[in-house]
Design a protein around this motif. Sequence first.
Motif, PDB file in Angstrom:
ATOM      1  N   HIS A  79      42.972  31.901  22.686  1.00 25.70           N
ATOM      2  CA  HIS A  79      44.100  31.817  23.356  1.00 25.70           C
ATOM      3  C   HIS A  79      44.121  32.357  24.843  1.00 25.70           C
ATOM      4  CE1 HIS A  79      45.328  32.566  18.980  1.00 25.70           C
ATOM      5  NE2 HIS A  79      46.661  32.295  19.330  1.00 25.70           N
ATOM      6  N   ALA A  80      45.208  32.075  25.716  1.00 23.39           N
ATOM      7  CA  ALA A  80      45.073  32.488  26.889  1.00 23.39           C
ATOM      8  C   ALA A  80      45.691  33.850  26.951  1.00 23.39           C
ATOM      9  CB  ALA A  80      46.256  31.707  27.881  1.00 23.39           C
ATOM     10  N   PRO A  81      44.999  34.622  27.814  1.00 20.78           N
ATOM     11  CA  PRO A  81      45.190  35.986  27.827  1.00 20.78           C
ATOM     12  C   PRO A  81      46.644  36.411  28.436  1.00 20.78           C
ATOM     13  CG  PRO A  81      43.769  35.421  29.635  1.00 20.78           C
ATOM     14  CD  PRO A  81      43.935  34.333  28.786  1.00 20.78           C
ATOM     15  N   SER A  82      46.861  37.802  28.407  1.00 18.94           N
ATOM     16  CA  SER A  82      48.353  38.096  28.948  1.00 18.94           C
ATOM     17  C   SER A  82      48.075  37.746  30.461  1.00 18.94           C
ATOM     18  CB  SER A  82      48.361  39.710  28.828  1.00 18.94           C
ATOM     19  OG  SER A  82      49.193  40.199  29.857  1.00 18.94           O
ATOM     20  N   SER A  83      49.357  37.700  30.931  1.00 21.03           N
ATOM     21  CA  SER A  83      49.606  37.241  32.451  1.00 21.03           C
ATOM     22  C   SER A  83      49.196  38.423  33.232  1.00 21.03           C
ATOM     23  CB  SER A  83      51.021  36.978  32.511  1.00 21.03           C
ATOM     24  OG  SER A  83      52.038  37.904  32.386  1.00 21.03           O
ATOM     25  N   ASP A  84      49.162  39.542  32.529  1.00 18.01           N
ATOM     26  CA  ASP A  84      48.773  40.840  33.318  1.00 18.01           C
ATOM     27  C   ASP A  84      47.094  41.198  33.256  1.00 18.01           C
ATOM     28  OD1 ASP A  84      51.452  41.904  33.919  1.00 18.01           O
ATOM     29  OD2 ASP A  84      51.458  42.213  31.726  1.00 18.01           O
ATOM     30  N   THR A  85      46.395  40.242  32.961  1.00 17.81           N
ATOM     31  CA  THR A  85      44.936  40.222  32.767  1.00 17.81           C
ATOM     32  C   THR A  85      44.426  40.530  34.156  1.00 17.81           C
ATOM     33  OG1 THR A  85      44.995  39.178  30.850  1.00 17.81           O
ATOM     34  CG2 THR A  85      42.858  39.416  31.896  1.00 17.81           C
ATOM     35  N   GLU A  86      44.626  39.814  35.092  1.00 16.35           N
ATOM     36  CA  GLU A  86      43.932  39.971  36.390  1.00 16.35           C
ATOM     37  C   GLU A  86      44.346  41.380  36.929  1.00 16.35           C
ATOM     38  OE1 GLU A  86      43.734  36.877  39.317  1.00 16.35           O
ATOM     39  OE2 GLU A  86      44.129  35.540  38.037  1.00 16.35           O
ATOM     40  N   ALA A  87      45.618  41.816  36.764  1.00 17.25           N
ATOM     41  CA  ALA A  87      45.906  42.900  37.475  1.00 17.25           C
ATOM     42  C   ALA A  87      45.207  44.072  36.736  1.00 17.25           C
ATOM     43  CB  ALA A  87      47.470  43.149  37.042  1.00 17.25           C
ATOM     44  N   GLN A  88      45.237  43.888  35.222  1.00 15.56           N
ATOM     45  CA  GLN A  88      44.405  45.039  34.570  1.00 15.56           C
ATOM     46  C   GLN A  88      43.162  45.223  34.836  1.00 15.56           C
ATOM     47  OE1 GLN A  88      45.948  45.727  30.507  1.00 15.56           O
ATOM     48  NE2 GLN A  88      47.917  45.374  31.164  1.00 15.56           N
ATOM     49  N   ALA A  89      42.521  44.092  34.940  1.00 15.93           N
ATOM     50  CA  ALA A  89      41.012  43.719  35.328  1.00 15.93           C
ATOM     51  C   ALA A  89      40.719  44.692  36.719  1.00 15.93           C
ATOM     52  CB  ALA A  89      40.416  42.480  35.401  1.00 15.93           C
ATOM     53  N   TYR A  90      41.697  44.495  37.435  1.00 15.39           N
ATOM     54  CA  TYR A  90      41.596  45.129  39.043  1.00 15.39           C
ATOM     55  C   TYR A  90      41.482  46.727  38.766  1.00 15.39           C
ATOM     56  CZ  TYR A  90      42.242  46.332  43.625  1.00 15.39           C
ATOM     57  OH  TYR A  90      42.036  46.825  45.018  1.00 15.39           O
ATOM     58  N   SER A 146      47.762  41.367  42.413  1.00 15.23           N
ATOM     59  CA  SER A 146      48.574  42.271  43.212  1.00 15.23           C
ATOM     60  C   SER A 146      49.079  43.631  42.670  1.00 15.23           C
ATOM     61  CB  SER A 146      49.932  41.402  43.767  1.00 15.23           C
ATOM     62  OG  SER A 146      49.432  40.489  44.434  1.00 15.23           O
ATOM     63  N   ILE A 147      49.676  43.378  41.430  1.00 13.05           N
ATOM     64  CA  ILE A 147      50.179  44.699  40.612  1.00 13.05           C
ATOM     65  C   ILE A 147      49.042  45.685  40.323  1.00 13.05           C
ATOM     66  CG2 ILE A 147      50.822  45.200  38.521  1.00 13.05           C
ATOM     67  CD1 ILE A 147      52.500  43.029  38.062  1.00 13.05           C
ATOM     68  N   GLY A 148      47.779  45.201  40.193  1.00 11.54           N
ATOM     69  CA  GLY A 148      46.572  46.002  39.885  1.00 11.54           C
ATOM     70  C   GLY A 148      46.338  46.689  41.250  1.00 11.54           C
ATOM     71  N   ARG A 149      46.562  46.212  42.578  1.00 16.22           N
ATOM     72  CA  ARG A 149      46.164  47.021  43.650  1.00 16.22           C
ATOM     73  C   ARG A 149      47.207  47.860  43.674  1.00 16.22           C
ATOM     74  NH1 ARG A 149      42.776  44.050  47.301  1.00 16.22           N
ATOM     75  NH2 ARG A 149      42.359  42.087  46.376  1.00 16.22           N
ATOM     76  N   GLY A 150      48.595  47.747  43.324  1.00 14.64           N
ATOM     77  CA  GLY A 150      49.466  48.763  43.668  1.00 14.64           C
ATOM     78  C   GLY A 150      49.361  49.965  42.672  1.00 14.64           C
ATOM     79  N   ILE A 151      48.806  49.536  41.277  1.00 17.57           N
ATOM     80  CA  ILE A 151      48.619  50.711  40.428  1.00 17.57           C
ATOM     81  C   ILE A 151      47.426  51.576  40.825  1.00 17.57           C
ATOM     82  CG2 ILE A 151      47.545  51.026  38.058  1.00 17.57           C
ATOM     83  CD1 ILE A 151      48.911  48.374  37.209  1.00 17.57           C
ATOM     84  N   VAL A 152      46.360  50.880  41.294  1.00 12.75           N
ATOM     85  CA  VAL A 152      45.005  51.496  41.837  1.00 12.75           C
ATOM     86  C   VAL A 152      45.500  52.692  43.140  1.00 12.75           C
ATOM     87  CG1 VAL A 152      43.023  51.556  42.903  1.00 12.75           C
ATOM     88  CG2 VAL A 152      43.413  50.218  41.068  1.00 12.75           C
ATOM     89  N   ASP A 153      46.257  52.171  44.207  1.00 16.75           N
ATOM     90  CA  ASP A 153      46.578  52.814  45.134  1.00 16.75           C
ATOM     91  C   ASP A 153      47.604  53.787  44.691  1.00 16.75           C
ATOM     92  OD1 ASP A 153      45.282  50.779  46.676  1.00 16.75           O
ATOM     93  OD2 ASP A 153      46.921  49.800  47.419  1.00 16.75           O
ATOM     94  N   THR A 154      48.326  53.732  43.872  1.00 15.71           N
ATOM     95  CA  THR A 154      49.311  54.679  43.571  1.00 15.71           C
ATOM     96  C   THR A 154      48.831  55.866  42.881  1.00 15.71           C
ATOM     97  OG1 THR A 154      51.345  53.059  43.676  1.00 15.71           O
ATOM     98  CG2 THR A 154      51.701  55.328  42.547  1.00 15.71           C
ATOM     99  N   LEU A 155      48.081  55.469  41.741  1.00 12.96           N
ATOM    100  CA  LEU A 155      47.335  56.675  40.837  1.00 12.96           C
ATOM    101  C   LEU A 155      46.015  57.183  41.430  1.00 12.96           C
ATOM    102  CD1 LEU A 155      47.782  54.776  37.217  1.00 12.96           C
ATOM    103  CD2 LEU A 155      49.186  56.583  38.695  1.00 12.96           C
ATOM    104  N   ARG A 156      45.437  56.544  42.202  1.00 12.13           N
ATOM    105  CA  ARG A 156      43.959  57.078  42.746  1.00 12.13           C
ATOM    106  C   ARG A 156      44.243  58.450  43.050  1.00 12.13           C
ATOM    107  NH1 ARG A 156      39.566  54.110  44.280  1.00 12.13           N
ATOM    108  NH2 ARG A 156      41.250  52.295  44.946  1.00 12.13           N
TER     109      ARG A 156
END
Length: 225
Positions: A79-90, A146-156
Amino acid sequence: MTVVSDVRETIAALRREVCALHEQLTRYQLVVWTAGNVSARVPGHDLLVIKPSGVDYDALTPENMVVCDLHGRVVEGEHAPSSDTEAQAYVYRHLPDVGGVVHTHSSYAVAWAARGEPIPCVTTMCADEFGGDIPVGPFAIIGDDSIGRGIVDTLRDSRSPAVLMQNHGVFAVGPNAKAAVKAAVMCEEVARQVHLTRQLGEPVLIEQQHVDALYDRYQNVYGQR
């Protein structure tokens, strides 16, 4: 890239765990239809296991969980993975202590995210689990990192294991996938409690020294050791 034999048992166990944890998202009413997902890092390997995109929760099986590398490319799965995969991989690439990521659109937390407003630390539950306010991350478009970058920048620089991505929803992290699911559950409960409090009046903030003490007790003393 192919999955080597020495990690197959680990991946099989994570497929079962990640699949089962999606039941908790529906149990605690954090998702509707096919929205939301759970992923887990494969320890010692640059791999993750994540929900397939757009598959009904009732149809999820360990076998249809998707294995990807830490750039979001499919390594194993039909199957194709979740549309959030690249964000979570980041997130996994840049926060090495994170072993699980969860995304939900839970109602009360989304209401705060849609206002772009952090959830203030006005309950001991919030102090215990999040160590302060639950922060808001920037608005970002779905589909790349892009979402992954925002998550990391906020939670770091935050003790919080959850972030409200503006106009979107909750992303929660943890040392493993179960801990990340717990953080998502607790985030929604805190969002609900503080929303209800505001209907009655202005909440009373907890002093920082007490927030620190509560957080330390809950993280290092509470429960079985």
